[in-house]
Enzyme design. Sequence first.
Site, PDB file in Angstrom:
ATOM      1  N   LEU A 223       7.280  -6.477  -1.996  1.00 43.05           N
ATOM      2  CA  LEU A 223       6.307  -5.846  -2.880  1.00 43.05           C
ATOM      3  C   LEU A 223       6.948  -4.673  -3.639  1.00 43.05           C
ATOM      4  O   LEU A 223       6.924  -4.622  -4.865  1.00 43.05           O
ATOM      5  CB  LEU A 223       5.098  -5.368  -2.047  1.00 43.05           C
ATOM      6  N   PRO A 226      11.868  -0.637  -7.662  1.00 44.06           N
ATOM      7  CA  PRO A 226      12.395   0.695  -7.987  1.00 44.06           C
ATOM      8  C   PRO A 226      11.344   1.607  -8.627  1.00 44.06           C
ATOM      9  O   PRO A 226      11.283   2.783  -8.324  1.00 44.06           O
ATOM     10  CB  PRO A 226      13.544   0.383  -8.951  1.00 44.06           C
ATOM     11  N   SER A 228       7.953   1.060  -8.522  1.00 43.00           N
ATOM     12  CA  SER A 228       6.613   0.809  -7.985  1.00 43.00           C
ATOM     13  C   SER A 228       6.609   0.945  -6.466  1.00 43.00           C
ATOM     14  O   SER A 228       7.082   0.055  -5.758  1.00 43.00           O
ATOM     15  CB  SER A 228       6.158  -0.598  -8.407  1.00 43.00           C
ATOM     16  N   ILE A 257      13.631  -3.691   1.120  1.00 46.76           N
ATOM     17  CA  ILE A 257      12.958  -4.820   1.761  1.00 46.76           C
ATOM     18  C   ILE A 257      13.504  -5.011   3.176  1.00 46.76           C
ATOM     19  O   ILE A 257      14.701  -5.309   3.356  1.00 46.76           O
ATOM     20  CB  ILE A 257      13.149  -6.115   0.917  1.00 46.76           C
ATOM     21  N   SER A 258      12.620  -4.834   4.171  1.00 49.33           N
ATOM     22  CA  SER A 258      13.022  -5.062   5.567  1.00 49.33           C
ATOM     23  C   SER A 258      13.321  -6.544   5.724  1.00 49.33           C
ATOM     24  O   SER A 258      12.544  -7.391   5.254  1.00 49.33           O
ATOM     25  CB  SER A 258      11.893  -4.665   6.524  1.00 49.33           C
ATOM     26  N   GLU A 469       4.286   0.672   5.036  1.00 52.60           N
ATOM     27  CA  GLU A 469       2.941   0.050   4.993  1.00 52.60           C
ATOM     28  C   GLU A 469       1.913   0.943   4.314  1.00 52.60           C
ATOM     29  O   GLU A 469       0.749   0.979   4.722  1.00 52.60           O
ATOM     30  CB  GLU A 469       2.448  -0.288   6.416  1.00 52.60           C
ATOM     31  N   ASN A 472       1.240   7.797   4.277  1.00 51.08           N
ATOM     32  CA  ASN A 472       0.016   8.398   4.820  1.00 51.08           C
ATOM     33  C   ASN A 472      -0.745   9.175   3.753  1.00 51.08           C
ATOM     34  O   ASN A 472      -1.968   9.299   3.821  1.00 51.08           O
ATOM     35  CB  ASN A 472       0.354   9.290   6.012  1.00 51.08           C
ATOM     36  N   ASP A 473      -0.022   9.679   2.758  1.00 49.59           N
ATOM     37  CA  ASP A 473      -0.701  10.434   1.685  1.00 49.59           C
ATOM     38  C   ASP A 473      -1.572   9.501   0.849  1.00 49.59           C
ATOM     39  O   ASP A 473      -2.734   9.793   0.564  1.00 49.59           O
ATOM     40  CB  ASP A 473       0.344  11.120   0.789  1.00 49.59           C
TER      41      ASP A 473
HETATM   42  S1  MYA Z   1       5.427  -2.959   2.024  1.00 51.94           S
HETATM   43  C1  MYA Z   1       5.028  -1.764   0.880  1.00 51.94           C
HETATM   44  C2  MYA Z   1       3.855  -0.994   1.239  1.00 51.94           C
HETATM   45  N1  MYA Z   1       3.225  -0.558   0.035  1.00 51.94           N
HETATM   46  C3  MYA Z   1       1.991  -0.177   0.053  1.00 51.94           C
HETATM   47  O1  MYA Z   1       1.336  -0.154   1.079  1.00 51.94           O
HETATM   48  C4  MYA Z   1       1.398   0.205  -1.255  1.00 51.94           C
HETATM   49  C5  MYA Z   1       0.328   1.234  -1.120  1.00 51.94           C
HETATM   50  N2  MYA Z   1      -0.609   1.097  -2.195  1.00 51.94           N
HETATM   51  C6  MYA Z   1      -1.779   0.472  -2.037  1.00 51.94           C
HETATM   52  O2  MYA Z   1      -2.124  -0.001  -0.971  1.00 51.94           O
HETATM   53  C7  MYA Z   1      -2.674   0.349  -3.267  1.00 51.94           C
HETATM   54  O3  MYA Z   1      -1.882   0.465  -4.405  1.00 51.94           O
HETATM   55  C8  MYA Z   1      -3.801   1.408  -3.246  1.00 51.94           C
HETATM   56  C9  MYA Z   1      -4.858   1.101  -4.338  1.00 51.94           C
HETATM   57  C10 MYA Z   1      -4.620   1.346  -1.967  1.00 51.94           C
HETATM   58  C11 MYA Z   1      -3.222   2.780  -3.442  1.00 51.94           C
HETATM   59  N3  MYA Z   1      -8.044  -3.682   1.091  1.00 51.94           N
HETATM   60  O4  MYA Z   1      -7.816  -0.479  -8.375  1.00 51.94           O
HETATM   61  P1  MYA Z   1      -7.583  -0.490  -6.908  1.00 51.94           P
HETATM   62  C12 MYA Z   1      -8.990  -3.808  -3.843  1.00 51.94           C
HETATM   63  C13 MYA Z   1      -8.782  -4.549   0.391  1.00 51.94           C
HETATM   64  O5  MYA Z   1      -8.116   0.609  -6.072  1.00 51.94           O
HETATM   65  P2  MYA Z   1      -4.901   0.406  -6.790  1.00 51.94           P
HETATM   66  C14 MYA Z   1       5.999  -2.163   3.415  1.00 51.94           C
HETATM   67  O6  MYA Z   1       5.807  -1.019   3.653  1.00 51.94           O
HETATM   68  C15 MYA Z   1     -10.029  -2.971  -4.533  1.00 51.94           C
HETATM   69  O7  MYA Z   1     -11.241  -2.965  -3.837  1.00 51.94           O
HETATM   70  N4  MYA Z   1      -8.940  -4.451  -0.924  1.00 51.94           N
HETATM   71  O8  MYA Z   1      -6.039  -0.664  -6.654  1.00 51.94           O
HETATM   72  C16 MYA Z   1       6.832  -2.996   4.312  1.00 51.94           C
HETATM   73  C17 MYA Z   1     -10.113  -3.677  -5.859  1.00 51.94           C
HETATM   74  O9  MYA Z   1     -10.841  -4.864  -5.688  1.00 51.94           O
HETATM   75  P3  MYA Z   1     -11.932  -5.302  -6.782  1.00 51.94           P
HETATM   76  C18 MYA Z   1      -8.334  -3.427  -1.534  1.00 51.94           C
HETATM   77  O10 MYA Z   1      -5.467   1.715  -7.154  1.00 51.94           O
HETATM   78  C19 MYA Z   1       6.168  -3.209   5.575  1.00 51.94           C
HETATM   79  C20 MYA Z   1      -8.667  -4.077  -6.127  1.00 51.94           C
HETATM   80  O11 MYA Z   1      -8.052  -4.161  -4.841  1.00 51.94           O
HETATM   81  C21 MYA Z   1      -7.555  -2.479  -0.862  1.00 51.94           C
HETATM   82  O12 MYA Z   1      -3.846  -0.149  -7.631  1.00 51.94           O
HETATM   83  C22 MYA Z   1       7.192  -3.662   6.570  1.00 51.94           C
HETATM   84  C23 MYA Z   1      -7.944  -3.070  -6.960  1.00 51.94           C
HETATM   85  O13 MYA Z   1      -8.134  -1.827  -6.329  1.00 51.94           O
HETATM   86  C24 MYA Z   1      -7.416  -2.648   0.515  1.00 51.94           C
HETATM   87  N5  MYA Z   1      -6.678  -1.846   1.261  1.00 51.94           N
HETATM   88  O14 MYA Z   1      -4.338   0.416  -5.302  1.00 51.94           O
HETATM   89  C25 MYA Z   1       6.486  -3.938   7.800  1.00 51.94           C
HETATM   90  N6  MYA Z   1      -7.089  -1.582  -1.749  1.00 51.94           N
HETATM   91  O15 MYA Z   1     -11.181  -5.368  -8.066  1.00 51.94           O
HETATM   92  C26 MYA Z   1       7.203  -3.534   8.991  1.00 51.94           C
HETATM   93  C27 MYA Z   1      -7.573  -1.946  -2.937  1.00 51.94           C
HETATM   94  O16 MYA Z   1     -12.445  -6.614  -6.291  1.00 51.94           O
HETATM   95  C28 MYA Z   1       6.171  -3.394  10.033  1.00 51.94           C
HETATM   96  N7  MYA Z   1      -8.308  -3.059  -2.796  1.00 51.94           N
HETATM   97  O17 MYA Z   1     -12.970  -4.214  -6.746  1.00 51.94           O
HETATM   98  C29 MYA Z   1       6.684  -2.876  11.285  1.00 51.94           C
HETATM   99  C30 MYA Z   1       5.656  -3.062  12.293  1.00 51.94           C
HETATM  100  C31 MYA Z   1       6.151  -2.835  13.666  1.00 51.94           C
HETATM  101  C32 MYA Z   1       5.216  -3.511  14.535  1.00 51.94           C
HETATM  102  C33 MYA Z   1       5.808  -4.611  15.294  1.00 51.94           C
HETATM  103  C34 MYA Z   1       5.170  -5.863  15.082  1.00 51.94           C
HETATM  104  C35 MYA Z   1       5.774  -7.000  15.618  1.00 51.94           C
END
Ligand code: MYA
Length: 661
Positions: A223, A226, A228, A257-258, A469, A472-473
């Site tokens: 996702l 650079p 975004s 990318i992990s 993911e 936090n901010d």
């Molecule tokens: S991957 C990269 C991680 N990146 C991010 O998390 C990006 C953060 N940004 C965002 O999440 C969004 O851009 C935000 C809003 C939230 C800021 N659920 O106009 P909008 C809907 C459901 O508000 P934006 C990584 O880290 C919203 O209702 N829907 O959008 C690797 C609307 O819908 P509609 C949502 O302001 C991980 C539409 O989307 C949500 O652009 C590696 C547009 O909304 C939501 N949350 O964005 C993993 N948010 O149009 C390793 C918005 O229908 C893991 N919407 O009203 C390690 C784990 C270890 C554990 C072990 C396990 C085995």
Amino acid sequence: MIQGRLPRGSPGDKRLPFSQGSTLGVTEMRLLALGNRAALDLWRRLLAEPRKPKLRLISPSHFMTHKKTYFSKVKESTSFVANIFKGKVVVNNMFPFPSVLSEEQTSFLKMVYEPCNRFFEEVNDPTWNDSNEEVPSKTLTGLKELRMYGLQVPKKLGGTGLTNTQYARMVEILGWHDLAVGVVLGAHQSSGFKGILLFGDEHQKKKYLPDLASGKSLAAFCLTEPMSGSDAASIQTTAEVSQCGKFYILNGQKMWISNGGVADVFTVFAKTQVKDVATGEVHGKISAFIVEKAFEGVTSGLPEKKMGIRASNTTSVSFKDVKVPVENLLGGFGNGFKVAMNVLNNGRFGTVSALVGTIRRVIKKAVNHAAKRKQFGNKICEYGIIQEKLAHMAMYHYVAESMAYLISGNMDMKVQDFHLEAAISKIFASEAAWEVTDECIQILGGVGYMKQAGVERIMRDLRIFRIIEGTNDILRIFVALAGLQHAGAQLQELQHTLEDPLNNTAVLFTELGLRAKRIIGIPTGISLDGVVNGHLLDTASLVTKCVDLLSEAVEHLLLKFGTEVIHQQFHLKRVADTAMDIYSMGVVLSRATYSLNHNLPSAIHEKLLCESWCYKASERVRWNLKAVKASSWNRYYQNMKTISNEVVRNGGVVYSRPMGF
Ligand code: MYA
């Protein structure tokens, strides 16, 4: 002005005119007769509101980019967090604390848990992995044999078929032993192929999941770019339909990318041109694709040198004219943002559970030391300053663990509305883990600072979880704005109702009564009586009081700023922290109630944890909301803005050193 209606008091408008100056309307006179001055003030404020532009809130990205899209409808929600913004306590997803595993599921879990835990004790060496920046093949092979690559993939597709709660317990092992291995497995199944699991069609699932679940192939989630990061919707990678119509041509670059350099299958998000059927206009909307490493034009960069989780592989991934077959479109054309958000929402509880394992481990290290180390003639665990640290550490763990299993339990019960709770839990667990580990090092003193103690590696590994993911901010802003949307929608509805007060007197008096009570500071009647265990009633009243305070502060912000509230990040942060505190109080009340009701051996200890946590959290709520409402804080916020602007303008601190150079 409310659309489609005549202005109040204008010719042709049959409703009562607003009271002007000292002239009182009928309702106002009634309120005054009831001696309800606070309600009268509020009545006037509410009636004054419809004259302002219609109240609508804008989402975070619109705030950032000033796009002109508005939210006008917000669905009714069963989420505890969404409802506290409206002054409501909805306990359906909160009480009783979920206990979702059948006996059979528990014994199956034990069967997969025990060999895996033993494997980590006996085979995996986190220190070696960290120093050598790799997970050796003996660990990777062993994990495949233990069926750790497809924990939630259905058995019929070759996976282990675990429920969310079983999965949470399994990934605690990863957090306890080695977070870097956790990230390898998490980036693979928590996000890498989660999109296929959640949104894939039968063909895609059958084609990809068996190999992914067995570990024959590895996945990654592409996702971030650079340009975004937090603003996920601003990605620039593109996918255009080829002339033959059989492929999407993918171009762009992803970063950090992990598993980027070692994965065979990528979930890639790209901008596609989507035609609006109604208007014929073309818009750039995100779509998700399953991309194989084997497709021509996919390349990975060199592994990044990182502060922590060094054994995991992190690289950039580039796509140059990659031909992706049309059948590899995931979740429908233009639905990629939804896919990305849902993958992240669904993955966060895994991170929370892993961190809960880490916190438990770190507490053990601190306790082992504090119970043995003698200074000034006593064991250091006998000193108050250490006792408070240990007690705090235990509370942090209790809250985080309760959050992890409340969410996983809800997900197992098919609750749909958990994304605010998942975001809060991820913020909480990552900050709690950081805090606990820092305090552990403090308790261990010099020993803790040495590599040999193994805590510095944990601290380095942990740091990324406040960023990964969703930072936090940005998650705090997300929680605050989503909550404000719910409150704003409720207020808007109320404004509509109050357009015609005489036909809605019941609503009017209920709402005014509620608000008047909140303003005066007496309980509004929301209560957890009969929901929490009787021994926790006093503690529960702290929660309901905090909900009253939050909804009052939220309404204050909405009435004061209208849509401009989205720019008030000083306030939004405090509102989010308050929602987090209230949620955490609800969660531990639920867990402690369960333990007391079931006479668990630790019930009295849990009651102590719950009471102490709620006391501290409710104090923070008061403090934070005071900072939202009291005008005396405006000066402070203004100062923060000015100081920051001046530091930025100066490229660093503004003043010279006391000696002048
Ligand atoms: S991957 C990269 C991680 N990146 C991010 O998390 C990006 C953060 N940004 C965002 O999440 C969004 O851009 C935000 C809003 C939230 C800021 N659920 O106009 P909008 C809907 C459901 O508000 P934006 C990584 O880290 C919203 O209702 N829907 O959008 C690797 C609307 O819908 P509609 C949502 O302001 C991980 C539409 O989307 C949500 O652009 C590696 C547009 O909304 C939501 N949350 O964005 C993993 N948010 O149009 C390793 C918005 O229908 C893991 N919407 O009203 C390690 C784990 C270890 C554990 C072990 C396990 C085995």
